[in-house]
Design an enzyme around this catalytic site. Sequence first.
Site, PDB file in Angstrom:
ATOM      1  N   GLU A 605      -0.720  23.011 -14.193  1.00 28.31           N
ATOM      2  CA  GLU A 605      -1.794  22.469 -15.022  1.00 28.31           C
ATOM      3  C   GLU A 605      -1.365  22.279 -16.473  1.00 28.31           C
ATOM      4  O   GLU A 605      -1.722  21.290 -17.113  1.00 28.31           O
ATOM      5  CB  GLU A 605      -3.006  23.408 -14.943  1.00 28.31           C
ATOM      6  CG  GLU A 605      -4.211  23.000 -15.756  1.00 28.31           C
ATOM      7  CD  GLU A 605      -4.763  21.640 -15.348  1.00 28.31           C
ATOM      8  OE1 GLU A 605      -4.324  20.655 -15.959  1.00 28.31           O
ATOM      9  OE2 GLU A 605      -5.598  21.568 -14.434  1.00 28.31           O
ATOM     10  N   LYS A 681       4.388  13.270 -19.255  1.00 29.49           N
ATOM     11  CA  LYS A 681       3.011  13.669 -18.904  1.00 29.49           C
ATOM     12  C   LYS A 681       2.287  12.559 -18.150  1.00 29.49           C
ATOM     13  O   LYS A 681       1.621  12.816 -17.150  1.00 29.49           O
ATOM     14  CB  LYS A 681       2.232  14.027 -20.169  1.00 29.49           C
ATOM     15  CG  LYS A 681       2.689  15.364 -20.767  1.00 29.49           C
ATOM     16  CD  LYS A 681       2.017  15.620 -22.101  1.00 29.49           C
ATOM     17  CE  LYS A 681       2.469  16.956 -22.670  1.00 29.49           C
ATOM     18  NZ  LYS A 681       2.064  17.148 -24.053  1.00 29.49           N
TER      19      LYS A 681
END
Length: 814
Positions: A605, A681
């Site tokens: 996460e 990302k």
Amino acid sequence: MRVLKFGGTSVGSVENINKVIKILEDYEKSAQVSCVVSAVGGVTDKLLKAGELAQQKNELYIDEYNIIQSTHLNILSSLIPNYSNEVITKLNDKLSSLKSLLDGIYLINELSPKTSDKLVSFGELLSSFIITETMKFRGLDAVRKNSQDIIVTNSNFTKAEVNYSLTYKNIQDYFKTAKQRITILPGFVSKSETGEITTLGRGGSDFTAALLAAALQTDSLEIWTDVSGMFTANPKMVKQAYPIEKLSYQEAMELSHFGAKVLYPPTVQPVLDKNIPIVIKNTMSPEASGTFIAKAYTSNGLSVRGISNINHIALLTLEGSGMVGIPGFSKRLFETLAIHKINVVFITQASSEHSICFGVNENESELAKKVIDTAFEYEISLHKINPIYVEKDLSIIALIGDNMKNHQGISGKMFSTLGKNNINVRAIAQGASEKNISAVIAEKDIKKALNTLHEAFFEVKTKQLNVFITGVGNVGERLVEQVKQQKKYLKDTLKINLRIVGLSNSRKMIFNDDGIPLKSWKELLNQGETASLEGFLDKAKQLNLRNSIFVDITANEDVSNLYASYLQESIAVVACNKIACSSAFNNYSNLKYLSRKYNAPFLFETNVGAGLPVIDTLNNLIASGDKVTSIQAVLSGSLNFVFNNFNDTNKFHDVVKQAQSEGYTEPDPRIDLSGVDVARKILILARESGLKMDLEDIENQSFLTSKNLSSDSVDDFYDTLIADEAHFQKLYASAKANNSQLKYVAELNNGKAKVGLKEIPQGHPFYNLEGKDNIVMFYTHRYVDQPMIIKGAGAGADVTASGLFADIIRIGND
Ligand code: ADP
Ligand code: ASP
Ligand code: MG
């Protein structure tokens, strides 16, 4: 009459013998007492060892003897400081008979089962003598009665079978006239009908006491030992195990048959026949209520009452296509084993017509193979069956409970629990009575299996997580602090027992399978062993703990290269390191595959938006059937910080320096400023959205100059920032002129991703993004006009640590 038995530890030291005497003193006030004692703890093993050494012509047997001698002399002189001549002479006589027996074994070089029984009988004879003399010395009305005069057996040395009628008669006759308040009897020892010394088998003192209780029809049989009852599992292996309040005879018998050493299995039968309850008590804490074993009990609702295990098991398989036609096949097989006195501990339910599989003690497996191969020599020569196949280093683990048959799904839960923890089950058997379900597993997995099953069946409410953290720098330190702070809350509220069992930085590493004491983890780590990535992995494998989680808080590629090895061991991986998820697609998808295959979560996460639940939200959208059409995001906390603080009154170089010193950038700020970090990302988000994409597929329009980009060190990079200040001021001036803010934006549209600096006009959701915040907007089939927006602090040690923490808890809640 009351019958008590005290085991080896209970009579193993002066302090404990005093406790025994205190208990007997209390009892004797209200009833006549018979007390069976074991040998002083460890003495039976020492006697056997001395015998073995003597038989091998090894003079070290004398050392063993000397220890036995001094142990008894020391105990005697502490208990009776000024003993009489008579007492010491009697003790010395016994010791010198023992020495002569050992010398004899040495001389003739032989130790038969018959001599072995004679040898081990000294243990109980010595302990019962010392205890009786001490009681007499203290003015108690005590006498010693040698069990060898009353317990009669056959001549099956080392584990003789009792002649019940003769034995019961002898006991009753003796106690008809015995007037003393306390009678001390040596356990374990007996004599054959022909007058030879025999013993009742290892652990047999419990049995001696059961014979007394049954013959005398006492109200109960009390077994006093070193634990407070029969536990839900061996307390030496399972820390969370607890004493079982009540058990039926059958359950106690099954548990002891399957390895609960606290009760010698044959003990139950004589008292069961007479309906005499057994009470197991702890000499070290007599106030504990212990375990009550009787005919019937009202179930407390738990259908599994205990878990037992037997180690050193070998599994033997006999198979062959021709087996079907061989008449009386099983009969011949088991008869052969019986003739050679080989005990079959386990037969699998699944024995088909073509194969039969059974378990024996490992030390009997070679003999078993030999005799069976010989018995079936003819069939083997015709290739009707194969020579027997032996597997070693196995253990049996068994769930036990009278009521298990009434509850479906217990075996399903047992095997799925084992499977989830990567414990391979080699064979399964369910007793016909359905009072036990047993599985054969590798011996190396036994502790893990006991603990996992105990957790699943007895600690339904708490789950233990065993965490290995590598990289305790800035973020790691915060994580450890958060764990320390939240430990109690997690246990009380979420029923998660979170323990850090391994810690490493780049220099040192430490481990503690009871959990590293978090108050002093820094000092402990400083004194740890030299760190190594492989060493860390090896230790995690070797500890083989259930619910193990490896946490990577480095930015190191070598660490990320080991994830596969962790996952293959069913060790979950939690990473804030982005390298693995943004590496070659094959590597990323292989890790996902391994995670599914080995039932080990792989969570990352914090790869996107630090502690913000970006990936989790995305996964939930997709799992619920939604589809992502576009992603718009500001994903770099550090770049956002830089562009929010940079203006025409300061210098770009200084703002970047500040971002680094406040911990918002990667250790190498070029990874952030070049856009690589943001590209990674968006790549991860694209992949998690279901796209097959690599880093090269992402368009990266850098705002840096070619000089910045070609710098070959961090220092050099900072120098080029100073040199190119005008370039950055120009970017700022243009945005200002357009009433816009500079934001580094990541986008995914129509399966294409790009990252770059953008002028964001007033009114856009990104315009007011403050400080080091991140924002992600997901446009999906369900969120068409108004995107699903996640916004908040996207960088910083504290939020990253809490993101890691959340991943760990996600695993705990699984
Ligand atoms: P004693 O010398 O008193 O006869 P034992 O060593 O024979 O004692 O038996 C007690 C030991 O049995 C305990 O210390 C414990 O290690 C072991 N044990 C194994 N399984 C169990 C269980 N389920 N409950 C309690 N003790 C167990
Ligand atoms: N001393 C014997 C043994 O160690 C018997 C017993 O303690 O029950 O096996
Ligand atoms: Mg015992």
